[in-house]
Design an enzyme around this catalytic site. Structure first.
Site, PDB file in Angstrom:
ATOM      1  N   ASP A   1     -61.919 -92.122  78.766  1.00 23.68           N
ATOM      2  CA  ASP A   1     -61.877 -93.119  77.720  1.00 23.68           C
ATOM      3  C   ASP A   1     -63.396 -93.614  77.787  1.00 23.68           C
ATOM      4  O   ASP A   1     -63.569 -93.769  79.022  1.00 23.68           O
ATOM      5  CB  ASP A   1     -61.198 -93.128  77.161  1.00 23.68           C
ATOM      6  CG  ASP A   1     -61.242 -94.007  75.966  1.00 23.68           C
ATOM      7  OD1 ASP A   1     -62.293 -93.279  74.667  1.00 23.68           O
ATOM      8  OD2 ASP A   1     -61.520 -94.868  75.192  1.00 23.68           O
TER       9      ASP A   1
ATOM     10  N   ASP B   1     -64.528 -95.901  75.411  1.00 24.99           N
ATOM     11  CA  ASP B   1     -64.759 -97.594  74.428  1.00 24.99           C
ATOM     12  C   ASP B   1     -63.906 -98.154  75.004  1.00 24.99           C
ATOM     13  O   ASP B   1     -63.058 -97.425  74.444  1.00 24.99           O
ATOM     14  CB  ASP B   1     -64.675 -97.196  72.596  1.00 24.99           C
ATOM     15  CG  ASP B   1     -66.064 -96.259  72.317  1.00 24.99           C
ATOM     16  OD1 ASP B   1     -67.327 -97.454  72.812  1.00 24.99           O
ATOM     17  OD2 ASP B   1     -65.877 -95.505  71.958  1.00 24.99           O
TER      18      ASP B   1
END
Length: 215
Positions: free
Chosen positions: A8, A10
Site C-alpha cells: 500500500d 499511504d
C-alpha cells in the site's frame, strides 16, 4: 513460496495519512459536512469513489459524486505538491525495497490513491526503479476491503495470490489482502488512526522487523 511483495502507499511507503486528514477536514468544512476523525477513519484505504458515494448519500449533498472526486483529487494534489508540504518515506522503506530487489522479489504499489499521486510520490523519492508495477484503485471495479486491487496487482506481476505478501496499515487494506488469499503484514502506523489489523498474519511497528528471507 513468496515471490512478490505488494505495498500500500499511504501510511506504508509515506506517512501521508495526516495530510489526507488535514485536507479532508478543510474540504468537509467547505461542504458543511460534520464528521469526526473516527468516522473518517473508516474510509482510510478506500477509493475516492467509495468514500464520496457514501458521504453524498449520508449528508444528502447536491454535488455529483464525480464533481466531489475531482474537487478532492485536484485540491489534494495541489496541497501535496506544495513546497510547504513536508513529506518523506517511512523509516527503513528505502532499505527494505533495495533488499527485496537484490533478492529478486517482484514488487508493486497497490494504492487507492489516483495514479497521478502515486507517480508523484514514487518519482519524488526516486523509488520508481524499485517497483515492477504501479496499480491504482481506479483500475478495478470494487474498493478495498474487496480483493480486486491486489488480485489485479498479482496478475500484472504474473504471480499467484498465494505467492504474494501484502503490506498494509489499514483495516480495509488488511481485509482486502486476506480476501485475495494473500499473506498480509500489518504495519501499525500511529498516524493512520485506530486501525484494526488483527486479521493480518503478522503485525509490525517498524519495517526493520521484516526478515525478507522468511516472508
Amino acid at each position: 513460496m513468496i515471490k512478490a511483495v505488494i505495498f500500500d502507499m499511504d501510511g506504508v511507503l509515506i506517512d501521508s495519512e495526516p495530510l489526507h486528514l488535514d485536507y479532508a477536514f478543510k474540504l468537509f468544512k467547505e461542504l458543511n459536512i460534520t464528521m469526526t476523525p473516527n468516522e473518517y477513519s473508516k474510509f482510510i484505504g478506500t477509493t475516492s469513489l467509495y468514500m464520496w458515494s457514501n458521504i453524498k448519500d449520508t449528508y444528502n449533498l447536491e454535488n455529483t459524486v464525480e464533481s466531489l472526486i475531482n474537487k478532492e483529487r485536484n485540491g489534494f494534489f495541489e496541497f501535496l505538491s506544495s513546497p510547504n508540504t513536508n513529506i518523506k518515506p517511512i523509516d527503513h522503506i528505502p532499505e527494505l525495497l533495495g533488499a527485496l530487489k537484490e533478492n529478486n522479489f517482484k514488487t508493486a504499489v497497490a494504492s487507492s490513491s489516483p495514479m497521478r499521486v502515486i507517480k508523484y510520490i514514487i518519482n519524488n523519492f526516486e523509488l520508481a526503479k524499485q517497483f515492477n508495477e504501479l496499480v491504482t484503485g481506479d483500475y478495478v471495479e470494487r474498493s478495498k476491503p474487496n480483493p480486486d486491487i491486489f488480485l489485479y496487482a498479482a496478475k500484472k506481476l504474473d504471480v499467484s495470490p498465494e505467492q504474494c505478501v501484502v503490506i498494509e496499515d489499514s483495516h480495509n487494506g488488511v481485509l482486502a489482502a486476506k480476501n485475495a488469499g494473500m499473506k498480509c503484514i500489518g504495519f501499525k502506523n500511529p498516524n493512520s488512526g485506530n486501525q484494526d489489523l488483527s486479521k493480518a498474519d503478522t503485525i509490525i511497528h517498524s519495517f526493520n522487523e521484516i526478515d525478507i528471507l522468511n516472508l
